[in-house]
Write a protein that holds these residues in place. Structure first.
Motif, PDB file in Angstrom:
ATOM      1  N   TYR A 496     -23.335  -0.878  -9.200  1.00  0.00           N
ATOM      2  CA  TYR A 496     -22.335   0.188  -9.210  1.00  0.00           C
ATOM      3  C   TYR A 496     -21.091  -0.290  -8.475  1.00  0.00           C
ATOM      4  O   TYR A 496     -21.184  -0.946  -7.444  1.00  0.00           O
ATOM      5  N   TYR A 497     -19.918   0.130  -8.993  1.00  0.00           N
ATOM      6  CA  TYR A 497     -18.651  -0.222  -8.360  1.00  0.00           C
ATOM      7  C   TYR A 497     -18.135   0.932  -7.512  1.00  0.00           C
ATOM      8  O   TYR A 497     -18.215   2.091  -7.901  1.00  0.00           O
ATOM      9  N   ARG A 498     -17.600   0.539  -6.357  1.00  0.00           N
ATOM     10  CA  ARG A 498     -16.850   1.489  -5.551  1.00  0.00           C
ATOM     11  C   ARG A 498     -15.458   0.892  -5.320  1.00  0.00           C
ATOM     12  O   ARG A 498     -15.340  -0.253  -4.890  1.00  0.00           O
ATOM     13  N   ILE A 499     -14.437   1.670  -5.634  1.00  0.00           N
ATOM     14  CA  ILE A 499     -13.065   1.194  -5.413  1.00  0.00           C
ATOM     15  C   ILE A 499     -12.759   1.415  -3.944  1.00  0.00           C
ATOM     16  O   ILE A 499     -12.854   2.533  -3.438  1.00  0.00           O
ATOM     17  N   THR A 500     -12.370   0.341  -3.245  1.00  0.00           N
ATOM     18  CA  THR A 500     -12.182   0.468  -1.807  1.00  0.00           C
ATOM     19  C   THR A 500     -10.714   0.649  -1.432  1.00  0.00           C
ATOM     20  O   THR A 500     -10.394   0.755  -0.259  1.00  0.00           O
ATOM     21  N   GLY A 501      -9.839   0.680  -2.401  1.00  0.00           N
ATOM     22  CA  GLY A 501      -8.417   0.861  -2.122  1.00  0.00           C
ATOM     23  C   GLY A 501      -7.644  -0.292  -2.726  1.00  0.00           C
ATOM     24  O   GLY A 501      -8.218  -1.172  -3.363  1.00  0.00           O
ATOM     25  N   ARG A 502      -6.345  -0.265  -2.553  1.00  0.00           N
ATOM     26  CA  ARG A 502      -5.540  -1.345  -3.091  1.00  0.00           C
ATOM     27  C   ARG A 502      -5.735  -2.594  -2.255  1.00  0.00           C
ATOM     28  O   ARG A 502      -5.916  -2.511  -1.046  1.00  0.00           O
ATOM     29  N   VAL A 503      -5.661  -3.722  -2.897  1.00  0.00           N
ATOM     30  CA  VAL A 503      -5.864  -4.973  -2.174  1.00  0.00           C
ATOM     31  C   VAL A 503      -4.835  -5.127  -1.064  1.00  0.00           C
ATOM     32  O   VAL A 503      -5.138  -5.601   0.022  1.00  0.00           O
ATOM     33  N   ASP A 504      -3.620  -4.658  -1.334  1.00  0.00           N
ATOM     34  CA  ASP A 504      -2.585  -4.696  -0.288  1.00  0.00           C
ATOM     35  C   ASP A 504      -3.037  -3.959   0.957  1.00  0.00           C
ATOM     36  O   ASP A 504      -2.498  -4.153   2.029  1.00  0.00           O
ATOM     37  N   ASP A 505      -3.959  -3.031   0.790  1.00  0.00           N
ATOM     38  CA  ASP A 505      -4.406  -2.214   1.907  1.00  0.00           C
ATOM     39  C   ASP A 505      -5.697  -2.717   2.524  1.00  0.00           C
ATOM     40  O   ASP A 505      -6.245  -2.080   3.407  1.00  0.00           O
ATOM     41  N   VAL A 506      -6.189  -3.847   2.009  1.00  0.00           N
ATOM     42  CA  VAL A 506      -7.350  -4.419   2.681  1.00  0.00           C
ATOM     43  C   VAL A 506      -6.821  -5.105   3.932  1.00  0.00           C
ATOM     44  O   VAL A 506      -5.890  -5.903   3.872  1.00  0.00           O
TER      45      VAL A 506
END
Ligand code: ATP
Ligand code: MG
Length: 635
Positions: A496-506
């Motif tokens: 299952y995928y969970r979107i963790t936010g924009r990569v810029d925000d990692v």
């Protein structure tokens, strides 16, 4: 059989595998069986991500409005196509049948023609959520004009930039719009915008609020008298599969909006197929998506996807808070809505209000709930599941983008077991990949990385209007031979995928990659917290440290702020670990949001980094005044 309608998990896996192993055969069968074509394709797919160039159903000829309207006339002519619910609950709703829609679209299309509009011309549509909006979109498609809908909450500057970027010849607007208890002078905004748009030769004005407006002689025309005179017969322009259907600008949360160009055939096939499955739409259902047609969600899942399937789609003019916070629930009861699709920002806002607004209404018609636009935090997910779906309507957390045209990662209700905050599995035909910083694909489960798509899907955007290079640089240059979404994701032990936010925000803190969504989720678990956003700022030892902006539920909250800060960090420690503790926590009355309700984190990041000399393009902000407050109180 192409399994147009998936009914159980085994079938999902079976169809999914086929769509990956033989994508061309798979999509060809879907296209053959469920759409009408003036001519079939010569080639299902050709693609090259290095150029990038993608073509689906090349050689085919069609008009999407014949699929949305004409073909339903024989079997569903008297069925409601568009169910219009006005801003004011005491104004009567309007049931527009497929037959009426056909007439109204044809008339509108003939009006466009009478202004010399023809295939390939760009038309800017700046209308509130009234039937004329959907009808004008379809009228453009009828004659092959390219619509560029601009959300009617945008300022005159944002509007003129978009009009000029795609050289629109005509603007379709209204005198004004209703938004809850307020009215907005749309025509005044258009007049201001057009000071800077010399290419616009004509403006069509729908009458909605009957306000006094300026009409420029020779340029501006009331719409209704023209429609009254127009013939209700307009032959559909025969389009090539790859002809552009529309331009739509991204919501601009990360920078200058991009005019995404969508094609005709691929877009139609994919939006129709996703609509049918993601909402498990059945013939007699009433479907309601609360988005505005000014966003991609409205294009694909208020207008095109539902109408191609012959569905009844609700169009709501108003806001969730007028005349009170029960408005959504009242509409669900009134029209016996079966599928309800909204955004986390609305869910959170309504969850802050009392249960009495919900308890008054019968929500038993609901079968499927949807969420789109942002990661849905765990608290909001449970609130939605418990109070609106009463634990019996699955939540489809649909991840996708303006660029993708249609839903990409999502549960299929009653098929995919859901999991809070997880968009779960790729939709049929979608091949996601997680990539590491060095450009290598990360295989296996329980991993996280940058979310890419490895293979074309029918509704992907084909270019950025007027700037193919930017299209290539933005989406196809970060990872070889892959479409890069800009989002980060994790894949759990079952895939299952969970979107963790924009990569810029990692944010990399002491060498750990921390996604914003899971941390915000933890913070929002605190009973006093309504919403939060975290960003990184430079730190001598850790490289980066975390800065949190927190909105409290009760503005009169008298508890000691330092205690609250400790409690918030305690929760983060429990949920994620001490590594994710916040160095600074600023309490604020609001967060800067785009007009689609997304937090504009780059502004928060600049404030946290004390770099406020140039905040960049803020023309898409809903609440610019909050920026000053946040700057004044920055830590
Ligand atoms: P811009 O690209 O101009 O910065 P934007 O990305 O906000 O604007 P959209 O295309 O409207 O414009 O939004 C797509 C983005 O929204 C996705 O890339 C993702 O970050 C977020 N998103 C959408 N749906 C979901 C979801 N279900 N879960 C998590 N994130 C989501
Ligand atoms: Mg984006």
């Amino acid at each position: 059989m192409s399994n147009y309608h998936i009914k159980h998990l085994e079938e999902y896996y079976q169809v999914y595998r086929k769509s990956i192993r033989e994508p061309e055969n798979f999509w060809e069968e879907v296209a053959e069986e469920h759409f009408i074509w003036r001519k079939k394709w010569d080639n299902v797919l050709s693609w090259d991500f290095t150029k990038p160039e993608v073509k689906w159903f090349e050689g085919a000829k069609l008009n999407i409005t014949e699929n949305c309207i004409d073909r339903h006339l024989a079997t569903r002519g008297d069925k409601t196509a568009i169910l219009f619910e006005p801003n004011n609950p005491s104004e009567l709703p309007e049931h527009i049948t497929y037959k009426e829609l056909h007439k109204r679209v044809n008339k509108f299309a003939n009006v466009l023609k009478s202004f010399g509009i023809s295939k390939g011309d760009r038309i800017c549509i700046y209308l509130p959520m009234i039937p004329e909006l959907a009808i004008s979109v379809l009228a453009c498609a009828r004659i092959g004009a390219i619509h560029s809908v601009v959300f009617a909450g945008f300022s005159s500057t944002a509007l003129s930039t978009r009009i000029n970027d795609s050289d629109c010849k005509m603007v379709i607007t209204s005198d004004g719009s209703y938004r809850g208890a307020k009215t907005i002078d749309l025509k005044g905004i258009v007049d201001d915008a057009l000071e800077n748009c010399k290419g616009v030769k004509s403006v069509l004005v729908a009458k909605r609020i009957c306000s006094e407006i300026n009409m420029t002689l020779g340029r501006d025309h009331w719409l209704q008298p023209l429609l009254d005179e127009a013939s209700d017969d307009c032959k559909a322009e025969i389009m090539d599969a790859e002809d552009p259907l529309f331009i739509l600008y991204t919501s601009g949360s990360t920078g200058k909006p991009k005019g995404m160009v969508h094609s005709t055939a691929g877009y139609m096939v994919y939006t129709a197929y996703t609509f049918k499955n993601v909402f498990q739409y059945r013939e007699t259902d009433v479907y309601w998506c609360t988005a505005d047609i000014g966003w991609i969600t409205g294009h694909s899942y208020i207008v095109y996807g539902p109408l191609v399937n012959g569905a009844t789609t609700v169009m709501f003019e108003g806001v969730p808070s007028y005349p009170n916070f029960g408005r959504f629930w009242q509409i669900i009861e009134k029209h016996k809505v079966n599928q309800f699709y909204t955004a986390p920002t609305a869910i959170r806002a309504l969850a802050k209000e009392g249960m009495e607004f919900i308890e008054k209404h019968d929500l038993s018609s609901l079968k499927v709930l949807g969420s789109v636009g942002e990661p849905i935090n765990e608290e909001a997910w449970h609130w939605y599941n418990d109070n609106i779906g009463k634990k019996k309507s699955p939540i489809v957390d649909t991840w996708w983008q303006t660029e993708t045209g249609g839903i990409m990662i999502t549960p299929i209700p009653f098929v995919t077991p859901t999991k809070p905050t997880y968009a779960t599995l790729p939709f049929i035909g979608i091949q996601p990949a997680l990539m590491d910083e060095n450009g290598k694909e990360i295989k296996g489960n329980q991993v996280d990385g940058r979310l890419c798509i490895k293979f074309p899907w029918p509704s992907m955007a084909r270019t950025i209007w007027g700037n193919h290079e930017r299209y290539r640089d933005t989406y196809f240059s970060a990872f070889e031979n892959k479409y890069f979404t800009g989002d980060g994701a994790l894949r759990d032990e079952v895939g299952y995928y969970r979107i963790t936010g924009r990569v810029d925000d990692v944010i990399i803190v002491s060498g750990h990659n921390l996604g914003t969504a899971p941390i915000e989720d933890a913070i929002n678990e605190h009973p006093a917290v309504a919403e939060s956003a975290i960003v990184g700022f430079p730190h001598d030892i850790k490289g980066n440290a975390l800065y949190g902006y927190v909105i409290l539920k009760d503005v009169g909250e008298t508890r000691d702020h330092n205690n609250l800060r400790k409690e918030i960090n305690q929760i983060i420690t429990e949920h994620i670990g001490p590594i994710a503790k916040l160095d600074k926590i600023q309490f604020t009355s609001g967060l800067p949001k785009t007009r689609s309700g997304k937090i504009m984190r780059r502004i928060l990041r600049k404030i946290a980094c004390k770099d406020t000399s140039n905040l960049g393009d803020t023309s898409t902000l809903l609440n610019p005044e909050v920026v000053q407050e946040i700057m004044d109180n920055a830590l």
